[in-house]
Design a protein around this motif. Sequence first.
Motif, PDB file in Angstrom:
ATOM      1  N   VAL A  26     -12.592 -26.047   9.725  1.00 63.91           N
ATOM      2  CA  VAL A  26     -13.645 -25.640  10.653  1.00 63.91           C
ATOM      3  C   VAL A  26     -14.096 -24.239  10.273  1.00 63.91           C
ATOM      4  O   VAL A  26     -13.369 -23.485   9.618  1.00 63.91           O
ATOM      5  CB  VAL A  26     -13.159 -25.648  12.122  1.00 63.91           C
TER       6      VAL A  26
ATOM      7  N   ALA B 136      -7.730 -20.596  15.219  1.00 65.44           N
ATOM      8  CA  ALA B 136      -9.181 -20.715  15.294  1.00 65.44           C
ATOM      9  C   ALA B 136      -9.626 -20.751  16.753  1.00 65.44           C
ATOM     10  O   ALA B 136      -8.997 -21.385  17.594  1.00 65.44           O
ATOM     11  CB  ALA B 136      -9.644 -21.978  14.573  1.00 65.44           C
TER      12      ALA B 136
ATOM     13  N   ARG C  62     -16.319 -14.734  11.271  1.00 72.63           N
ATOM     14  CA  ARG C  62     -16.176 -16.189  11.171  1.00 72.63           C
ATOM     15  C   ARG C  62     -15.646 -16.537   9.779  1.00 72.63           C
ATOM     16  O   ARG C  62     -16.022 -15.916   8.779  1.00 72.63           O
ATOM     17  CB  ARG C  62     -17.504 -16.914  11.412  1.00 72.63           C
TER      18      ARG C  62
ATOM     19  N   ALA D  55     -15.057 -20.907  12.134  1.00 67.83           N
ATOM     20  CA  ALA D  55     -14.922 -20.332  13.470  1.00 67.83           C
ATOM     21  C   ALA D  55     -14.225 -18.986  13.369  1.00 67.83           C
ATOM     22  O   ALA D  55     -13.623 -18.655  12.340  1.00 67.83           O
ATOM     23  CB  ALA D  55     -14.127 -21.277  14.375  1.00 67.83           C
TER      24      ALA D  55
ATOM     25  N   THR E  63     -12.534 -22.053  18.940  1.00 66.68           N
ATOM     26  CA  THR E  63     -13.661 -22.987  18.840  1.00 66.68           C
ATOM     27  C   THR E  63     -14.788 -22.639  19.805  1.00 66.68           C
ATOM     28  O   THR E  63     -15.956 -22.843  19.492  1.00 66.68           O
ATOM     29  CB  THR E  63     -13.184 -24.415  19.092  1.00 66.68           C
ATOM     30  N   THR E  64     -14.462 -22.129  20.977  1.00 64.40           N
ATOM     31  CA  THR E  64     -15.486 -21.710  21.935  1.00 64.40           C
ATOM     32  C   THR E  64     -15.048 -20.434  22.617  1.00 64.40           C
ATOM     33  O   THR E  64     -13.857 -20.173  22.783  1.00 64.40           O
ATOM     34  CB  THR E  64     -15.722 -22.789  23.020  1.00 64.40           C
TER      35      THR E  64
ATOM     36  N   THR F 297      -8.857 -22.715  21.967  1.00 58.92           N
ATOM     37  CA  THR F 297      -8.217 -22.615  20.658  1.00 58.92           C
ATOM     38  C   THR F 297      -8.333 -23.921  19.895  1.00 58.92           C
ATOM     39  O   THR F 297      -8.478 -24.994  20.479  1.00 58.92           O
ATOM     40  CB  THR F 297      -6.737 -22.234  20.814  1.00 58.92           C
ATOM     41  N   GLY F 298      -8.282 -23.791  18.559  1.00 57.21           N
ATOM     42  CA  GLY F 298      -8.380 -24.965  17.693  1.00 57.21           C
ATOM     43  C   GLY F 298      -7.246 -25.017  16.692  1.00 57.21           C
ATOM     44  O   GLY F 298      -6.077 -24.959  17.061  1.00 57.21           O
TER      45      GLY F 298
END
Length: 398
Positions: A322, A366, A81, A324, A368-369, A357-358
């Motif tokens: 963020v 990134a 992370r 992540a 995200t989930t 994706t972020g």
Amino acid sequence: MNYETPVHAETAKPLGESTYDTVDPDARGGRRRLYVIGAVIAILIAGAIAFAYMTGGGETATPAGGDSEQAPTISVITPGRATIEGTITATGTLAARRSVPVGVVGEGGRVVSVTADAGDWVEAGQVLVSIDRAVQNQQASAATAQIEVARADANLAQSNLDRALQLVDRGFISTADVDRLTATRDAAVARVRVAQAQASELRERNARLNVVAPTSGYVLERMVEPGQVVSAGSGALFTIARGGEMELNAQISETDLARLSVGVEATVQPAGTDEAFTGQIWQLAPVIDEQSRQGVARIALSYAPELRPGGFATARIQSGTVVAPRLPESAILSDDEGSFVYVVDSENKARRRAVTTGLVTQEGVAITTGLTGTERVVLRAGGFLTDGETVNPQKAEN
């Protein structure tokens, strides 16, 4: 005592012939058959061993760990992370933040002189264009003369009234005559005020013949030359960037636009130069273009010679941070069901994992989930794998 064996011609062996040649031919054929059978058996055993090795069959042909030696070798990473700063890259056109057109306010006329050119800085109220006013000056002189005429009439009316008031007490002038003289005096004074107002109007009209800068700023365009006849219908003679402020109208997708807000910093690099300029978003488009599905982010910039309206520029906009997992784009796949990656489990089997994706950065994307950051994720070639396929993972550098 000598014993001699008689030799007969029928049984004598030629010179050099061994006793083996005296063996029965049937016995010799049997030995050959044994040799051939042994060779065939050896060949069959060797073929069976080779077949077992190639197919992985048999306990002696399979190494510890099952059939991992036959599985494809793939590179995997453990993303962990990280704190990711999102950046949105957009392109657009440079323009003046507030463009002010300057035209003729008065009745116009023939241009005598132009005192400003494109690229000049001007102050509010500065004369940009002078208009010939020979006729207007004569009209102004006539209006000034009318003031003097009206003032002389007013003075005469006041004198007549003063004399009449002195004769009232003696009975030579009636009250009605005094009232009439008073009205004459008042009318004359009013005509003075009218003449003064008319003269002031002419002076204002003459002053408006000159084209002046309505605001301080940077002259972008000049569309007038000496000798030209201009009027209120001539259109803009100059275009001024108020305060010299510029902006970039950056075209941004509707998904990225939703992640931005007014005040976010951006770095703008005009085409043809390596120099970058720092600005801020001061307005986000309230509507999205139905065709391109994009909106405009207006990035305010201070004046610089390299920022030329109409030019092309690229903006890098900070879109937040963020914490992540972050993966290279090669590790992320997508299909009709959405984005996903392949994760290698404890049994070295590739398992499909849906992800969201972020932020997108130069270092990666990134997640995200879908991931915690401790998984072994297939770095590349995931498109050639199937869910549940056994692989031989090899750790790659992050």
